[in-house]
Design a protein around this motif. Structure first.
Motif, mmCIF file in Angstrom:
data_model
loop_
_atom_site.group_PDB
_atom_site.id
_atom_site.type_symbol
_atom_site.label_atom_id
_atom_site.label_comp_id
_atom_site.label_asym_id
_atom_site.label_seq_id
_atom_site.Cartn_x
_atom_site.Cartn_y
_atom_site.Cartn_z
ATOM 1 N N ALA A 63 -4.634 -13.845 4.636
ATOM 2 C CA ALA A 63 -5.200 -12.755 3.850
ATOM 3 C C ALA A 63 -4.078 -11.943 3.215
ATOM 4 O O ALA A 63 -3.084 -11.618 3.876
ATOM 5 N N HIS A 64 -4.241 -11.617 1.937
ATOM 6 C CA HIS A 64 -3.318 -10.745 1.219
ATOM 7 C C HIS A 64 -3.974 -9.375 1.143
ATOM 8 O O HIS A 64 -5.106 -9.243 0.688
ATOM 9 N N VAL A 65 -3.275 -8.349 1.637
ATOM 10 C CA VAL A 65 -3.796 -6.990 1.582
ATOM 11 C C VAL A 65 -2.989 -6.190 0.566
ATOM 12 O O VAL A 65 -1.763 -6.328 0.491
ATOM 13 N N PHE A 66 -3.684 -5.399 -0.229
ATOM 14 C CA PHE A 66 -3.017 -4.513 -1.190
ATOM 15 C C PHE A 66 -3.824 -3.227 -1.276
ATOM 16 O O PHE A 66 -4.923 -3.208 -1.836
ATOM 17 N N ALA A 67 -3.298 -2.180 -0.665
ATOM 18 C CA ALA A 67 -3.986 -0.887 -0.638
ATOM 19 C C ALA A 67 -3.236 0.107 -1.511
ATOM 20 O O ALA A 67 -2.002 0.120 -1.548
ATOM 21 N N LYS A 68 -4.013 0.940 -2.198
ATOM 22 C CA LYS A 68 -3.443 1.997 -3.029
ATOM 23 C C LYS A 68 -4.244 3.265 -2.753
ATOM 24 O O LYS A 68 -5.480 3.252 -2.858
ATOM 25 N N TYR A 69 -3.532 4.326 -2.354
ATOM 26 C CA TYR A 69 -4.193 5.566 -1.964
ATOM 27 C C TYR A 69 -3.196 6.714 -2.023
ATOM 28 O O TYR A 69 -2.029 6.502 -2.383
ATOM 29 N N MET A 70 -3.663 7.930 -1.673
ATOM 30 C CA MET A 70 -2.794 9.104 -1.705
ATOM 31 C C MET A 70 -2.832 9.850 -0.381
ATOM 32 O O MET A 70 -3.832 9.820 0.328
ATOM 33 N N LEU A 71 -1.726 10.532 -0.120
ATOM 34 C CA LEU A 71 -1.631 11.453 1.006
ATOM 35 C C LEU A 71 -1.541 12.871 0.452
ATOM 36 O O LEU A 71 -0.946 13.080 -0.615
ATOM 37 N N GLU A 72 -2.103 13.831 1.161
ATOM 38 C CA GLU A 72 -1.891 15.247 0.858
ATOM 39 C C GLU A 72 -1.228 15.851 2.083
ATOM 40 O O GLU A 72 -1.792 15.812 3.184
ATOM 41 N N THR A 73 -0.029 16.395 1.903
ATOM 42 C CA THR A 73 0.709 16.948 3.031
ATOM 43 C C THR A 73 0.141 18.308 3.425
ATOM 44 O O THR A 73 -0.549 18.962 2.634
ATOM 45 N N ASP A 74 0.456 18.740 4.630
ATOM 46 C CA ASP A 74 0.000 20.039 5.115
ATOM 47 C C ASP A 74 0.493 21.189 4.244
ATOM 48 O O ASP A 74 -0.120 22.260 4.225
ATOM 49 N N ASP A 75 1.597 20.971 3.516
ATOM 50 C CA ASP A 75 2.117 22.027 2.644
ATOM 51 C C ASP A 75 1.745 21.811 1.175
ATOM 52 O O ASP A 75 2.355 22.384 0.277
ATOM 53 N N GLY A 76 0.728 20.978 0.911
ATOM 54 C CA GLY A 76 0.146 20.899 -0.424
ATOM 55 C C GLY A 76 0.762 19.920 -1.402
ATOM 56 O O GLY A 76 0.410 19.922 -2.579
ATOM 57 N N GLU A 77 1.647 19.037 -0.951
ATOM 58 C CA GLU A 77 2.231 18.031 -1.836
ATOM 59 C C GLU A 77 1.373 16.767 -1.798
ATOM 60 O O GLU A 77 0.748 16.461 -0.787
ATOM 61 N N TYR A 78 1.378 16.021 -2.908
ATOM 62 C CA TYR A 78 0.692 14.732 -2.959
ATOM 63 C C TYR A 78 1.727 13.620 -2.984
ATOM 64 O O TYR A 78 2.752 13.728 -3.655
ATOM 65 N N ILE A 79 1.434 12.544 -2.260
ATOM 66 C CA ILE A 79 2.307 11.369 -2.211
ATOM 67 C C ILE A 79 1.434 10.150 -2.460
ATOM 68 O O ILE A 79 0.446 9.927 -1.752
ATOM 69 N N ALA A 80 1.788 9.367 -3.480
ATOM 70 C CA ALA A 80 1.063 8.130 -3.774
ATOM 71 C C ALA A 80 1.640 7.009 -2.913
ATOM 72 O O ALA A 80 2.854 6.936 -2.697
ATOM 73 N N VAL A 81 0.750 6.123 -2.427
ATOM 74 C CA VAL A 81 1.150 5.024 -1.548
ATOM 75 C C VAL A 81 0.589 3.724 -2.094
ATOM 76 O O VAL A 81 -0.577 3.648 -2.478
ATOM 77 N N GLU A 82 1.430 2.699 -2.125
ATOM 78 C CA GLU A 82 1.000 1.316 -2.339
ATOM 79 C C GLU A 82 1.504 0.542 -1.134
ATOM 80 O O GLU A 82 2.679 0.613 -0.795
ATOM 81 N N ASN A 83 0.611 -0.179 -0.479
ATOM 82 C CA ASN A 83 0.971 -0.885 0.747
ATOM 83 C C ASN A 83 0.461 -2.316 0.638
ATOM 84 O O ASN A 83 -0.728 -2.543 0.465
ATOM 85 N N GLU A 84 1.387 -3.279 0.742
ATOM 86 C CA GLU A 84 1.047 -4.682 0.520
ATOM 87 C C GLU A 84 1.573 -5.541 1.653
ATOM 88 O O GLU A 84 2.653 -5.281 2.195
ATOM 89 N N GLY A 85 0.814 -6.581 2.007
ATOM 90 C CA GLY A 85 1.268 -7.471 3.060
ATOM 91 C C GLY A 85 0.394 -8.704 3.196
ATOM 92 O O GLY A 85 -0.564 -8.890 2.455
ATOM 93 N N ILE A 86 0.749 -9.544 4.166
ATOM 94 C CA ILE A 86 0.046 -10.796 4.436
ATOM 95 C C ILE A 86 -0.316 -10.835 5.917
ATOM 96 O O ILE A 86 0.506 -10.523 6.779
ATOM 97 N N LEU A 87 -1.545 -11.227 6.199
ATOM 98 C CA LEU A 87 -1.969 -11.506 7.563
ATOM 99 C C LEU A 87 -2.162 -13.010 7.660
ATOM 100 O O LEU A 87 -3.012 -13.574 6.973
#
Length: 138
Positions: A63-87
């Motif tokens: 399986a190929h996984v490819f996730a794209k999402y965002m984090l919001e930090t406790d101090d109000g910053e946004y961080i974009a995430v792309e996470n990819e891998g193989i199972l």
């Protein structure tokens, strides 16, 4: 010289049931909505609802996984995430991923924009969730 790994965060990601696109040219596609969660470690905050994991099961069973999402930090910053891998089909090991981050270059989390990161993904402690440990390689 041996590389070192520092755990920089642990994400607890809450998902909804997969939407089955089904068989396509690249394999069997499931889109798994990301609806929330939390992040702890050097980055603390929440997982923003609205992302998804585009999970494709290949004809050989991997399986190929490819996730794209965002984090919001406790101090109000946004961080974009792309996470990819193989199972791998017959693997009992955790999914191994390569997360990439985009943070404000002038902000507190700019250090995430540089470096090499790896992750391990396994089932979470609550239904429809996963736990992702992210390590910075140095």
């Amino acid at each position: 010289m041996q590389l070192q790994a520092e755990e920089v965060m642990c994400l607890n990601v809450i998902c909804e049931e997969a939407r089955e696109v089904r068989s396509g040219l690249d394999g069997y596609l499931r889109v798994i909505p990301i609806v929330g969660g939390s992040v702890e470690g050097r980055v603390r905050g929440s997982v923003v609802s609205g992302g998804a994991d585009w999970n494709t099961e290949k004809p050989n069973g991997d399986a190929h996984v490819f996730a794209k999402y965002m984090l919001e930090t406790d101090d109000g910053e946004y961080i974009a995430v792309e996470n990819e891998g193989i199972l791998e089909k017959d693997s009992t090991a955790r999914i191994k991923t390569v997360p990439r981050f985009t943070a404000d270059e002038n902000g507190k989390y700019a250090w995430l924009n540089k470096g090499v990161y790896v992750g391990s993904l396994e089932g979470g402690k609550i239904p429809n969730s996963v736990e992702i440990h992210v390590y910075r390689i140095g």
